[in-house]
Design a protein around this motif. Sequence first.
Motif, mmCIF file in Angstrom:
data_model
loop_
_atom_site.group_PDB
_atom_site.id
_atom_site.type_symbol
_atom_site.label_atom_id
_atom_site.label_comp_id
_atom_site.label_asym_id
_atom_site.label_seq_id
_atom_site.Cartn_x
_atom_site.Cartn_y
_atom_site.Cartn_z
ATOM 1 N N ALA A 93 -2.322 2.477 -8.743
ATOM 2 C CA ALA A 93 -2.478 2.051 -7.361
ATOM 3 C C ALA A 93 -2.948 0.530 -6.855
ATOM 4 C CB ALA A 93 -3.770 3.265 -6.766
ATOM 5 N N HIS A 94 -3.913 0.220 -7.913
ATOM 6 C CA HIS A 94 -4.454 -1.034 -7.773
ATOM 7 C C HIS A 94 -3.328 -2.035 -7.771
ATOM 8 C CE1 HIS A 94 -7.052 -4.754 -8.557
ATOM 9 N NE2 HIS A 94 -5.992 -4.818 -9.421
ATOM 10 N N GLU A 95 -2.470 -1.996 -8.754
ATOM 11 C CA GLU A 95 -1.038 -2.764 -8.742
ATOM 12 C C GLU A 95 -0.211 -2.586 -7.413
ATOM 13 O OE1 GLU A 95 -1.454 -5.098 -10.653
ATOM 14 O OE2 GLU A 95 -2.743 -4.226 -12.067
ATOM 15 N N CYS A 96 -0.310 -1.532 -6.971
ATOM 16 C CA CYS A 96 0.764 -1.367 -5.663
ATOM 17 C C CYS A 96 -0.174 -1.821 -4.655
ATOM 18 C CB CYS A 96 0.862 0.206 -5.472
ATOM 19 S SG CYS A 96 1.866 0.691 -6.540
ATOM 20 N N GLY A 97 -1.423 -1.947 -4.797
ATOM 21 C CA GLY A 97 -2.531 -2.540 -3.706
ATOM 22 C C GLY A 97 -1.918 -4.086 -3.540
ATOM 23 N N HIS A 98 -1.542 -4.761 -4.549
ATOM 24 C CA HIS A 98 -0.837 -6.265 -4.601
ATOM 25 C C HIS A 98 0.186 -6.081 -3.935
ATOM 26 C CE1 HIS A 98 -4.246 -7.785 -6.824
ATOM 27 N NE2 HIS A 98 -3.911 -7.279 -7.993
ATOM 28 N N ALA A 99 0.934 -5.220 -4.083
ATOM 29 C CA ALA A 99 2.335 -5.186 -3.442
ATOM 30 C C ALA A 99 2.085 -4.991 -1.789
ATOM 31 C CB ALA A 99 3.217 -4.036 -4.089
ATOM 32 N N VAL A 100 1.125 -4.197 -1.417
ATOM 33 C CA VAL A 100 0.861 -4.019 -0.081
ATOM 34 C C VAL A 100 0.471 -5.322 0.349
ATOM 35 C CG1 VAL A 100 -0.784 -2.759 1.415
ATOM 36 C CG2 VAL A 100 0.268 -1.451 -0.309
ATOM 37 N N GLN A 101 -0.395 -5.956 -0.541
ATOM 38 C CA GLN A 101 -1.150 -7.312 0.156
ATOM 39 C C GLN A 101 0.138 -8.272 0.458
ATOM 40 O OE1 GLN A 101 -3.466 -8.412 -3.276
ATOM 41 N NE2 GLN A 101 -5.220 -7.699 -2.355
ATOM 42 N N HIS A 102 1.175 -8.209 -0.591
ATOM 43 C CA HIS A 102 2.235 -9.125 -0.403
ATOM 44 C C HIS A 102 3.073 -8.654 0.927
ATOM 45 C CE1 HIS A 102 6.132 -10.896 -2.534
ATOM 46 N NE2 HIS A 102 5.852 -11.509 -1.520
ATOM 47 N N LYS A 103 3.140 -7.470 1.190
ATOM 48 C CA LYS A 103 4.060 -6.926 2.342
ATOM 49 C C LYS A 103 3.335 -7.459 3.526
ATOM 50 C CE LYS A 103 5.543 -3.227 4.991
ATOM 51 N NZ LYS A 103 5.327 -1.504 5.406
ATOM 52 N N VAL A 104 1.866 -7.322 3.623
ATOM 53 C CA VAL A 104 1.327 -7.615 5.035
ATOM 54 C C VAL A 104 0.881 -9.178 4.879
ATOM 55 C CG1 VAL A 104 0.345 -5.472 5.150
ATOM 56 C CG2 VAL A 104 -1.018 -7.079 4.095
ATOM 57 N N ALA A 105 1.339 -10.016 3.968
ATOM 58 C CA ALA A 105 0.948 -11.518 4.057
ATOM 59 C C ALA A 105 -0.599 -11.715 4.032
ATOM 60 C CB ALA A 105 1.523 -12.179 5.208
ATOM 61 N N TYR A 106 -1.157 -10.798 2.901
ATOM 62 C CA TYR A 106 -2.799 -10.958 2.812
ATOM 63 C C TYR A 106 -2.839 -12.690 2.719
ATOM 64 C CZ TYR A 106 -7.474 -10.255 0.633
ATOM 65 O OH TYR A 106 -8.697 -10.168 0.635
ATOM 66 N N GLY A 107 -3.713 -13.334 3.166
ATOM 67 C CA GLY A 107 -4.172 -14.571 3.180
ATOM 68 C C GLY A 107 -4.388 -14.936 1.944
ATOM 69 N N PRO A 108 -5.486 -14.631 1.177
ATOM 70 C CA PRO A 108 -5.779 -15.136 -0.073
ATOM 71 C C PRO A 108 -4.741 -14.750 -1.249
ATOM 72 C CG PRO A 108 -7.678 -13.909 0.662
ATOM 73 C CD PRO A 108 -6.288 -13.545 1.810
ATOM 74 N N LEU A 109 -3.864 -13.949 -1.175
ATOM 75 C CA LEU A 109 -2.747 -13.952 -2.011
ATOM 76 C C LEU A 109 -1.587 -14.708 -1.958
ATOM 77 C CD1 LEU A 109 -1.285 -12.085 -4.270
ATOM 78 C CD2 LEU A 109 -0.433 -10.938 -2.404
ATOM 79 N N GLN A 110 -1.359 -15.196 -0.785
ATOM 80 C CA GLN A 110 -0.435 -16.249 -0.281
ATOM 81 C C GLN A 110 -0.970 -17.602 -0.805
ATOM 82 O OE1 GLN A 110 -0.091 -15.649 3.933
ATOM 83 N NE2 GLN A 110 1.990 -15.167 3.440
ATOM 84 N N PHE A 111 -2.112 -17.683 -0.495
ATOM 85 C CA PHE A 111 -2.907 -19.086 -1.098
ATOM 86 C C PHE A 111 -2.735 -19.154 -2.654
ATOM 87 C CE2 PHE A 111 -6.937 -21.772 -1.501
ATOM 88 C CZ PHE A 111 -6.155 -22.884 -1.639
ATOM 89 N N ARG A 112 -3.115 -17.985 -3.349
ATOM 90 C CA ARG A 112 -3.129 -18.088 -4.641
ATOM 91 C C ARG A 112 -1.709 -18.263 -5.287
ATOM 92 N NH1 ARG A 112 -2.439 -14.050 -8.701
ATOM 93 N NH2 ARG A 112 -3.890 -14.203 -10.389
#
Length: 221
Positions: A88-107
């Motif tokens: 579920a945690h790794e899928c949480g990253h996929a959800v972040q990617h889909k919603v364009a989560y700011g810190p993930l985009q910056f990273r």
Amino acid sequence: MIVIFGASAFVSWRLRSKFNEYSQIGLSNGLSGAEIAQEMLRQNGIYDVRVLSVEGMLTDHYNPQDKTVNLSADVYYGRSVAAAAVAAHECGHAVQHKVAYGPLQFRSAMVPVLTVSSRYLQWVLLAGVLLLQTTPLPLAIGVALFALTTLFAFITLPVEFDASNRALAWIQNNGVVNQREYGFAKNALWWAAMTYVVAALGSLATLLYYASLLLGGRRSS
């Protein structure tokens, strides 16, 4: 630095210990990590991400480049609390990617720069230390490059904590775990997050060390 090294060793040992412990606790619903990952992706409207099995232990990760959730065999095939939490945690990253989560985009934007700089960083720092009495420029460049590495480590923290929060909320709200299993899953993800915290602090301590050398060299010159 010795304290950071000791803390890192302890957290790594504790994470493996907890993962092994929770891998022995079967989920009441009997789902595998792969099934949990596929269902979480589906419920979040993500249909272009593949769930794959990869070799190794605790090698689980989400790859935004090829849109894959990569799960170690123990997680992919496992039907345990640990498998549920990690999947579920790794899928949480996929959800972040889909919603364009700011810190993930910056990273993600920092990755190409760090990939190049990491090839030369240790040599630049070594040259900087050796040439410090002659010129501070190489060490100044090394400190600047290492500052990017440290920034990357700290940007990773909200990315990891947010992915864990999304995972825990989803497995709880969708009945993937009961109350007892939820507590175990939360504890497992907390220890996983601590590895990133220690890594960030270690990077900061190293940065401050080289920065102090640079400042000391300037004063003596």
